[in-house]
Scaffold this active site. Structure first.
Site, mmCIF file in Angstrom:
data_model
loop_
_atom_site.group_PDB
_atom_site.id
_atom_site.type_symbol
_atom_site.label_atom_id
_atom_site.label_comp_id
_atom_site.label_asym_id
_atom_site.label_seq_id
_atom_site.Cartn_x
_atom_site.Cartn_y
_atom_site.Cartn_z
ATOM 1 N N CYS B 116 -25.374 -38.535 -16.920
ATOM 2 C CA CYS B 116 -25.286 -38.618 -18.380
ATOM 3 C C CYS B 116 -26.275 -39.632 -18.995
ATOM 4 O O CYS B 116 -27.466 -39.372 -18.988
ATOM 5 C CB CYS B 116 -23.841 -38.910 -18.781
ATOM 6 S SG CYS B 116 -23.443 -38.317 -20.433
ATOM 7 N N ARG B 150 -21.054 -32.403 -30.100
ATOM 8 C CA ARG B 150 -20.894 -32.810 -28.696
ATOM 9 C C ARG B 150 -20.632 -31.584 -27.839
ATOM 10 O O ARG B 150 -19.919 -30.671 -28.254
ATOM 11 C CB ARG B 150 -19.734 -33.787 -28.540
ATOM 12 C CG ARG B 150 -19.991 -35.149 -29.094
ATOM 13 C CD ARG B 150 -18.937 -36.133 -28.627
ATOM 14 N NE ARG B 150 -19.273 -36.694 -27.326
ATOM 15 C CZ ARG B 150 -20.129 -37.701 -27.139
ATOM 16 N NH1 ARG B 150 -20.712 -38.248 -28.164
ATOM 17 N NH2 ARG B 150 -20.392 -38.146 -25.934
ATOM 18 N N HIS B 216 -19.828 -35.242 -14.799
ATOM 19 C CA HIS B 216 -18.996 -36.288 -14.216
ATOM 20 C C HIS B 216 -17.692 -35.610 -13.796
ATOM 21 O O HIS B 216 -17.630 -34.398 -13.761
ATOM 22 C CB HIS B 216 -18.807 -37.443 -15.194
ATOM 23 C CG HIS B 216 -18.143 -37.078 -16.483
ATOM 24 N ND1 HIS B 216 -18.854 -36.831 -17.638
ATOM 25 C CD2 HIS B 216 -16.855 -36.895 -16.795
ATOM 26 C CE1 HIS B 216 -17.997 -36.539 -18.599
ATOM 27 N NE2 HIS B 216 -16.796 -36.561 -18.132
#
Lengths: 472, 283
Positions: B116, B150, B216
């Site tokens: 990220c 997002r 993740h």
């Protein structure tokens, strides 16, 4: 656009919706507010003057429900009638539903005070409608980042909410939380509101940041350097100071200066307030509950209630739904404990490890919207403390829920041997497996995320009913 | 590329070096106090545990802003995710101090995993939502621009790492859109989720033994084949191919991965259909 401009009609529609959804078994904590708001979007604003002493809003990432419930309990013991969203429905519709619930079939709700838990992202909406006298901010821990983005954003949203409260309102914050202090700087430094701080002043080992603290809070909010902690209590909460710019903890107005674990789940504490020193006892274990009790005390004092009565009321505080609730299964006992983020989970594990346990535990992890769809936060929980030398031996960990396997992988990497791990996604079966071979007087801890907790509770109640009716 | 050399084992079947000593990997965890969201420590924990289960000695050093650390002295480097504020601090430190040694280390075949925010800073630059441009290290031919929406959710990526196919599962949560240049190779194709930018169905970047990704979850515990590939590359860096890892019992890890694969792709028999549909969507 409002279809009907009468608050009474909207209120009546909300009442009907509440009765209907209760009858249908839907609980009725969101729908009534939703329907009433559709008929009269300004309804919550119209309710603002109803509580005689004004409204207290409780927000923050952890401990909202416990703190709100404690505040409502304190108010009731002083003879006040509170409006309280006890079911934990904390979006603006849930807040509206709480008012509707307190209204008689005809006429407006009547109350002395409103004590309302409000979700961080909804605070600005609720605050601009209700114009609260007091806003209590419990803390800022990492929580459900997939829902709200990042923690800085959450703090900014709460600051916007505080700006919506009328000038001169009081904001109660945790002095030990650097994020909360930063919030107060953002929202109150121009004199918009006055700040009341609560904190702990009991000895603990000092040193660097607590391992496992959220990184978000361990760096100076002003300059970015790592904080030094003289004392650290829980996640990033402690006596912090920035060595490079001097940003540091401010002295609390309300503090606990002695803390003593009594037998079982009880804690004795000495609380120092501007009105004097008082001894109190608390029937809930864990340092997070000491903070919740302080937050409630701060909220009640900001409202103008008297310290001795407040402190006395703390002894009657009980954990709300899903926080250490006892239930039975197959002649054995279970303790249901809600877990929703790393700081809370760490606190619960620490409490469980200190209280002793039967050696069997259930970990139920779901990933629905109310749990947080991202389960990576379990890697920030320090399960390794279950293997600490002083901790009671963990003989069986049953992993359950939609992400039972992820939970089992986490425990494997914590160092728990695979032969002591079991995976059972169905929650009631998982609990049944966990109570096998456990003494009847030793409750098995069930640590569950929000929707897993609902399933566990529902399953246990359904299981208990036929047996009870057979006995009766 | 399989490394040359004869794998060695001691009398108990553990790997050993040509000198007969227990092999060691040296891990550098960069900015663990700043780049640490979404379970980033799970990746470090997975590497440590798996190295121990493989019978390796593990040395972990941590270095943050202002610390002196020479990346070339390590075998494996980790960078995690972080929020905007943390990312700005890290970008400054990488630019001023640690960036060049990081590029040198990867050029010298040191293994690296960046998630990220860490991944974004290994590209050429990251432009924040406010329009501020944070300089990157330039390890990957890529740049990132913050978008309005997002990209959040569970993700499945079909990757080919060193010629070996892997299905990787994880969770992504980012506003940055990463665009790869001609000189960069993606880690894999997105079968479910958003990936680098939500439009070209590519995810991550790989250059030499350096992997950058948005996944993740934590990534490595649930994708043990990638964890072991990184550890093997770390060993190759130190022992030039003379120490080979054997496989571990990863039944639990694979079952966890399978739960998500079934949820997102359906049962294995139906997956070719799902993939064909997804390919049609891209066109």
């Amino acid at each position: 656009m409002a279809i009907v401009e009468s608050p009474r009609l909207a209120l009546m529609a909300g009442k009907l919706a509440m009765a209907a959804s209760r009858r249908l078994g839907w609980g009725g904590s969101t729908w009534p507010g939703r329907i009433a708001a559709a008929l009269d979007p300004a309804l919550l604003e119209r309710f603002a003057p109803i509580p005689r002493l004004g409204s207290v809003l409780v927000t923050g990432t952890n401990g909202k429900t416990t703190t709100t419930q404690a505040l409502s309990h304190i108010a009731r013991l002083q003879g006040l009638r509170p409006i309280h969203n006890g079911s934990g429905a904390n979006l603006s519709w849930g807040v509206l539903s709480a008012f509707i619930e307190h209204a008689p079939w005809t006429g407006l709700p009547r109350a002395d005070v409103a004590v309302l838990e409000v979700d961080e992202a909804n605070l600005h909406r609720v605050a601009s409608a209700l114009r609260p006298r007091v806003i209590v901010v419990t803390n800022f821990f990492r929580d459900q980042l997939d829902r709200y983005g990042e923690l800085d954003t959450t703090v900014r949203r709460v600051a916007e909410g505080i700006r919506q409260a009328p000038r001169g309102s009081r904001v109660v914050i945790c002095a030990d939380d650097p994020m909360s202090e930063w919030l107060a700087e953002q929202a109150c430094s121009d004199g918009h509101c006055s700040v009341l701080r609560f904190g702990l002043e009991v000895p603990t080992p000092g040193g660097g940041p607590f391992p496992g603290a959220a990184a978000d809070g361990t760096r100076c909010m002003r300059c970015g350097s790592p904080y030094r902690y003289a004392r650290i209590y829980y996640a990033q909460l402690g006596h912090y100071a920035c060595p490079s710019c001097g940003h540091a903890r401010r002295a609390p107005d309300l503090r606990v200066e002695a803390l003593e674990q009594e037998s079982g789940e009880a804690v004795r504490l000495r609380v120092v307030t501007p009105q004097g020193r008082y001894d109190a006892s608390l029937a809930m274990a864990g340092i997070h509950n000491v903070y919740n009790a302080l937050a409630a005390t701060g909220g009640a004092m900001a409202l103008g209630l008297r310290a001795p009565q407040i402190v006395l009321a703390l002894a009657g505080m009980r954990p709300p739904f899903g926080r250490m609730e006892r239930l039975a299964l197959a002649g054995r006992q279970l303790t249901l404990i809600l877990v929703k983020n790393p700081a809370g989970f760490d606190g619960v594990l620490r409490t469980v490890a200190h209280q002793g346990m039967p050696g069997h535990m259930v970990f139920a992890l779901n990933d629905l919207a109310a749990d947080g769809r991202d389960v990576s936060w379990i890697w920030d929980v320090r399960f390794e403390q279950l293997l600490a030398p002083h901790a009671p031996r963990l003989r069986l960990a049953v992993c359950s829920g939609r992400r039972a396997h992820d939970m089992a992988v986490r425990l494997k990497y914590a160092g728990i041997p695979p032969d002591r791990l079991a995976v059972q996604p169905a929650i009631v079966r998982a609990m049944r497996l966990a109570v096998e071979g456990v003494a009847p007087d030793q409750p098995v801890p069930v640590l569950a995320t929000y929707t897993a907790m609902l399933q566990a509770r529902k399953g246990l109640v359904a299981h208990a009913l036929p047996r009870d009716s057979a006995a009766g | 590329m399989p490394s040359p050399g004869t794998p060695q084992r001691d009398e108990r079947g553990r790997p050993s070096t040509p000198t007969g000593r227990q092999p060691a990997v040296r891990i550098l965890s960069l900015y663990p106090d700043l780049l640490d969201v979404y379970g980033d420590r799970g990746n470090l924990l997975a590497l440590i545990r798996r190295a121990q289960w493989h019978g390796l000695d593990v040395i972990v050093h941590q270095a943050s802003t202002g610390d002196v650390a020479d990346a070339r002295r390590y075998d494996l480097i980790l960078l995690g995710g972080g929020q905007d504020r943390a990312q700005r601090l890290v970008a400054g430190d990488l630019h001023r101090a640690k960036g060049p040694s990081l590029v040198d280390a990867v050029s010298d075949n040191v293994a690296l995993l960046a998630i990220c925010a860490g991944y974004q800073l290994l590209g050429k630059f990251y432009r924040t939502a406010a329009g501020e441009e944070l300089p990157g290290v330039g390890l990957f031919d890529a740049f990132t621009v913050a978008g309005a929406r997002r990209m959040v959710g569970n993700t499945v990526v079909r990757a080919v790492v060193d010629g070996r196919p892997m299905l990787l599962v994880g969770f992504e949560n980012h506003a940055g859109r990463t665009m790869l240049g001609k000189g960069a190779r993606p880690l894999g194709d997105v079968l479910a989720g958003w990936g680098n930018n939500g439009s070209d169905r590519r995810e991550g970047a790989i250059w030499r033994n350096a992997v950058g990704t948005y996944l993740h979850g934590s990534l490595l515990p649930k994708n043990p084949e990638l964890a072991d590939w990184l550890l093997q590359k770390a060993l190759d860096h130190r022992y030039r191919g003379s120490v080979r890892l054997e496989s571990l019992d990863d039944g639990l890890e694979h079952r966890a991965k399978d739960v998500m694969l079934r949820r997102l792709l359906g049962p294995p028999a139906l997956r070719p259909l799902t993939w064909a549909r997804r390919r049609a969507e891209v066109r």
